[in-house]
Design a protein around this motif. Structure first.
Motif, PDB file in Angstrom:
ATOM      1  N   GLY A  64      -8.233  -6.507  -2.988  1.00  7.80           N
ATOM      2  CA  GLY A  64      -8.101  -5.768  -4.245  1.00  7.80           C
ATOM      3  C   GLY A  64      -8.739  -6.594  -5.340  1.00  7.80           C
ATOM      4  N   LYS A  65      -8.654  -6.062  -6.539  1.00  7.56           N
ATOM      5  CA  LYS A  65      -9.200  -6.814  -7.662  1.00  7.56           C
ATOM      6  C   LYS A  65      -8.337  -8.034  -7.932  1.00  7.56           C
ATOM      7  CE  LYS A  65      -8.912  -2.922  -9.640  1.00  7.56           C
ATOM      8  NZ  LYS A  65      -9.012  -2.070  -8.459  1.00  7.56           N
ATOM      9  N   SER A  97      -5.709  -8.990  -5.707  1.00 10.68           N
ATOM     10  CA  SER A  97      -4.892  -9.406  -4.574  1.00 10.68           C
ATOM     11  C   SER A  97      -5.675  -9.381  -3.272  1.00 10.68           C
ATOM     12  CB  SER A  97      -3.677  -8.489  -4.444  1.00 10.68           C
ATOM     13  OG  SER A  97      -4.080  -7.247  -3.947  1.00 10.68           O
ATOM     14  N   LYS A 103       0.950  -9.700   1.021  1.00 10.21           N
ATOM     15  CA  LYS A 103       0.121  -9.434  -0.157  1.00 10.21           C
ATOM     16  C   LYS A 103       0.106 -10.684  -1.038  1.00 10.21           C
ATOM     17  CE  LYS A 103      -0.577  -6.283  -4.008  1.00 10.21           C
ATOM     18  NZ  LYS A 103      -0.405  -4.929  -4.503  1.00 10.21           N
ATOM     19  N   SER A 160       6.894  -4.362   5.016  1.00  8.49           N
ATOM     20  CA  SER A 160       6.587  -3.723   6.290  1.00  8.49           C
ATOM     21  C   SER A 160       5.187  -3.110   6.250  1.00  8.49           C
ATOM     22  CB  SER A 160       7.624  -2.639   6.594  1.00  8.49           C
ATOM     23  OG  SER A 160       7.573  -1.648   5.595  1.00  8.49           O
ATOM     24  N   VAL A 171       2.775  -0.177   6.761  1.00 10.26           N
ATOM     25  CA  VAL A 171       2.826   1.283   6.822  1.00 10.26           C
ATOM     26  C   VAL A 171       1.699   1.755   7.733  1.00 10.26           C
ATOM     27  CG1 VAL A 171       2.632   3.419   5.484  1.00 10.26           C
ATOM     28  CG2 VAL A 171       3.728   1.407   4.468  1.00 10.26           C
ATOM     29  N   ASN A 194      -3.047   4.107  -4.358  1.00  8.33           N
ATOM     30  CA  ASN A 194      -1.730   3.486  -4.230  1.00  8.33           C
ATOM     31  C   ASN A 194      -0.715   4.332  -3.479  1.00  8.33           C
ATOM     32  OD1 ASN A 194      -2.644   1.266  -5.591  1.00  8.33           O
ATOM     33  ND2 ASN A 194      -2.088   2.078  -7.607  1.00  8.33           N
ATOM     34  N   ASP A 252       2.018   0.239  -4.510  1.00  8.42           N
ATOM     35  CA  ASP A 252       1.546  -0.765  -5.461  1.00  8.42           C
ATOM     36  C   ASP A 252       2.025  -0.395  -6.864  1.00  8.42           C
ATOM     37  OD1 ASP A 252       0.015  -2.876  -6.375  1.00  8.42           O
ATOM     38  OD2 ASP A 252      -1.839  -1.738  -6.479  1.00  8.42           O
ATOM     39  N   ASP A 289      -5.934   0.979 -10.855  1.00  5.89           N
ATOM     40  CA  ASP A 289      -7.041   1.781 -10.335  1.00  5.89           C
ATOM     41  C   ASP A 289      -7.308   3.009 -11.172  1.00  5.89           C
ATOM     42  OD1 ASP A 289      -7.301   0.244  -7.911  1.00  5.89           O
ATOM     43  OD2 ASP A 289      -5.378   1.108  -7.356  1.00  5.89           O
ATOM     44  N   HIS A 307     -14.894   1.351  -3.681  1.00  6.42           N
ATOM     45  CA  HIS A 307     -13.804   0.770  -4.442  1.00  6.42           C
ATOM     46  C   HIS A 307     -13.859  -0.751  -4.317  1.00  6.42           C
ATOM     47  CE1 HIS A 307      -9.957   0.252  -6.206  1.00  6.42           C
ATOM     48  NE2 HIS A 307      -9.345  -0.091  -5.096  1.00  6.42           N
TER      49      HIS A 307
HETATM   50  N1  LIG Z   1       2.502  -2.077   3.237  1.00  9.26           N
HETATM   51  C1  LIG Z   1       1.254  -1.735   3.567  1.00  9.26           C
HETATM   52  N2  LIG Z   1       1.007  -1.156   4.753  1.00  9.26           N
HETATM   53  C2  LIG Z   1      -0.228  -0.813   5.113  1.00  9.26           C
HETATM   54  N3  LIG Z   1      -1.335  -1.033   4.366  1.00  9.26           N
HETATM   55  C3  LIG Z   1      -1.157  -1.606   3.176  1.00  9.26           C
HETATM   56  C4  LIG Z   1       0.122  -1.990   2.705  1.00  9.26           C
HETATM   57  N4  LIG Z   1      -0.021  -2.538   1.485  1.00  9.26           N
HETATM   58  C5  LIG Z   1      -1.328  -2.502   1.211  1.00  9.26           C
HETATM   59  N5  LIG Z   1      -2.040  -1.946   2.214  1.00  9.26           N
HETATM   60  C6  LIG Z   1      -3.503  -1.758   2.267  1.00  9.26           C
HETATM   61  O1  LIG Z   1      -4.146  -2.642   1.380  1.00  9.26           O
HETATM   62  C7  LIG Z   1      -4.840  -1.938   0.357  1.00  9.26           C
HETATM   63  C8  LIG Z   1      -4.679  -2.606  -0.986  1.00  9.26           C
HETATM   64  O2  LIG Z   1      -3.303  -2.660  -1.334  1.00  9.26           O
HETATM   65  P1  LIG Z   1      -2.785  -2.679  -2.831  1.00  9.26           P
HETATM   66  O3  LIG Z   1      -3.189  -1.434  -3.523  1.00  9.26           O
HETATM   67  O4  LIG Z   1      -1.353  -3.028  -2.817  1.00  9.26           O
HETATM   68  O5  LIG Z   1      -3.640  -3.911  -3.376  1.00  9.26           O
HETATM   69  P2  LIG Z   1      -4.307  -4.139  -4.786  1.00  9.26           P
HETATM   70  O6  LIG Z   1      -4.845  -5.503  -4.817  1.00  9.26           O
HETATM   71  O7  LIG Z   1      -3.344  -3.778  -5.819  1.00  9.26           O
HETATM   72  O8  LIG Z   1      -5.502  -3.228  -4.789  1.00  9.26           O
HETATM   73  P3  LIG Z   1      -6.171  -2.763  -6.117  1.00  9.26           P
HETATM   74  O9  LIG Z   1      -6.016  -3.865  -7.127  1.00  9.26           O
HETATM   75  O10 LIG Z   1      -7.555  -2.527  -5.722  1.00  9.26           O
HETATM   76  O11 LIG Z   1      -5.375  -1.558  -6.431  1.00  9.26           O
HETATM   77  C9  LIG Z   1      -4.243  -0.545   0.390  1.00  9.26           C
HETATM   78  O12 LIG Z   1      -5.172   0.416  -0.012  1.00  9.26           O
HETATM   79  C10 LIG Z   1      -3.860  -0.367   1.843  1.00  9.26           C
HETATM   80  O13 LIG Z   1      -4.967   0.084   2.591  1.00  9.26           O
END
Ligand SMILES: Nc1ncnc2c1ncn2[C@@H]1O[C@H](COP(=O)(O)OP(=O)(O)OP(=O)(O)O)[C@@H](O)[C@H]1O
Length: 383
Positions: free
Chosen positions: A103-104, A106, A122, A194, A196, A238, A258, A344, A363
């Motif tokens: 992610g941006k 994470s 995460k 967990s 998903v 999300n 998220d 997002d 993305h």
């Molecule tokens: N609990 C989970 N189970 C399965 N896949 C997950 C889970 N949490 C995150 N992911 C995967 O990781 C990706 C990024 O997760 P998340 O949106 O929490 O991160 P982020 O860093 O906030 O991303 P962004 O900043 O781009 O929104 C999700 O789109 C999903 O594909």
């Protein structure tokens, strides 16, 4: 960012103490002087020297020559090791597997526990953007920073706040039965939940019952509101969709993953965020599934009436009391604003039909080069 766990196994107790000493020293030192590391680690001088060179070789600490003295600073890798080490000791993580998301702010990894059950790790990485560009480094060493910048303003502290926030909400929402991953543990800037078994809504081209899913998502927004919360970044990135076999065929279950911008219904911008959440879902359903609801709304003024109704708990109040205080929320919000972190929402707005197909990739790409995020979504009130 890579998470190279090779060295995790061969660090000895003196190495861990030394790494912890650098972390402790960083709380009030930009560059932690070597004698302070030795002092804090309570190891013999020889051991500390050995540990320092091993940790530096593994990139867990980095040598910095400052104007006045030489010393070390903790790297993101070092902080990752400290967090992972604690999660391993707590039997929350046993081994680290593949990275499944960048992610941006994470990184997401699949990890497993002792029994081999898969989980999601995460890692929050606020401030990574400025690191990449060297902006922060230049600023850091050019002058003495104030106490606030060293402590509260640092990437380490902010990333931890983001993890504490996400974990607190995850626990609170999970406890009341909202569809979110199960929270399993949190340490420093890491959290474990967990896994998903599903895909982001973003990647789904067709659904058997768009109206049903739409209604469910609106229901979720209203349920959050009744619990005193506005998501603020409720969109196709999300929401994961998993399939569940039921008596009458396969059912699609949305799982919210998220909450970077979750705020209280009493937040000055609550209405703005609520409306943006509603609009995000509407726009996505129209664009992707050709579905538009006949009903207007839901409207914030109506949703606001649901807060605390029939004795429903107020999670905004509960979370504040549980460890993610109002002061922390303010600090994190100010930091996110300053650094243009805005989830997002804008990415989702910006994508049109042409780019929608290759979206998960676009993305990510966007994440990479859009380093200085300037989402520019104007918020009506600054609090
Ligand atoms: N609990 C989970 N189970 C399965 N896949 C997950 C889970 N949490 C995150 N992911 C995967 O990781 C990706 C990024 O997760 P998340 O949106 O929490 O991160 P982020 O860093 O906030 O991303 P962004 O900043 O781009 O929104 C999700 O789109 C999903 O594909």
């Amino acid at each position: 960012m890579k998470l190279d766990t090779k060295a995790l196994r061969y660090l000895n107790p003196s190495d861990w103490r030394t790494l912890t000493a650098v972390e402790t020293g960083s709380r009030n030192h930009e560059v932690v002087p070597t004698p302070l590391i030795a002092n804090l680690s309570k190891s013999s001088v020889g051991d500390v020297q050995r540990s320092i060179s091993l940790l530096a070789k593994a990139n867990l600490i980095a040598k910095v020559k400052n104007a006045k003295y030489d010393g070390y600073r903790l790297t993101y890798g070092g902080l990752d090791y400290l967090a992972l080490h604690s999660l391993q000791k707590g039997n929350i993580v046993y081994s680290v597997g593949n990275q499944i998301g960048v992610g941006k702010e994470s990184d997401i990894f699949v990890v497993s526990d002792e029994k081999g059950e898969q989980r999601v790790l995460k890692i929050h990485r606020l401030g990574r953007v400025s690191f990449k560009k060297g902006v922060r480094n230049k600023r850091d060493y050019a002058r003495t920073r104030t106490q606030k910048e060293r402590g509260a303003g640092s990437w380490m502290y902010m990333s931890r706040l983001a993890a504490v926030k996400e974990y607190a909400y995850l626990q609170a929402l999970h406890d009341v039965g909202l569809s979110v991953p199960t929270p399993l543990g949190q340490n420093r800037h890491h959290l474990v939940m967990s896994l998903v078994d599903g895909f982001p809504l973003r990647q789904i081209d067709k659904v058997p019952d768009a109206a049903g899913l739409y209604a469910e998502l609106m229901e979720m927004l209203l349920r959050l509101c009744s619990l005193g919360l506005i998501h603020g970044d409720f969109n196709e990135f999300n929401i994961l969709i998993r399939e569940e076999e039921g008596g009458d065929g396969v059912k699609l279950i949305p799982v919210l993953i998220d909450f970077p911008q979750m705020v209280s219904v009493d937040h000055a911008n609550a209405e703005f965020y609520f409306n943006r959440d509603v609009e995000c879902v509407k726009r996505f359903f129209a664009r992707r599934f050709g579905f538009s609801s006949n009903e207007e709304g839901p409207f914030f003024k109506d949703a606001r009436q649901l807060v605390g109704k029939d004795g429903v708990k107020r999670l905004d109040v509960e979370v504040e009391a549980s460890g993610f205080s109002r002061k922390m929320a303010k600090e994190l919000e100010a930091y996110m604003k300053e650094h243009g972190v805005d989830g997002d929402a804008k990415a989702s707005e910006a994508v049109d039909e042409e780019t929608a197909d290759s979206d998960s990739q676009s993305h990510e790409e966007e994440d990479d080069d859009d380093s200085e995020r300037d989402d520019g979504v104007s918020e009506p009130v600054t609090s």
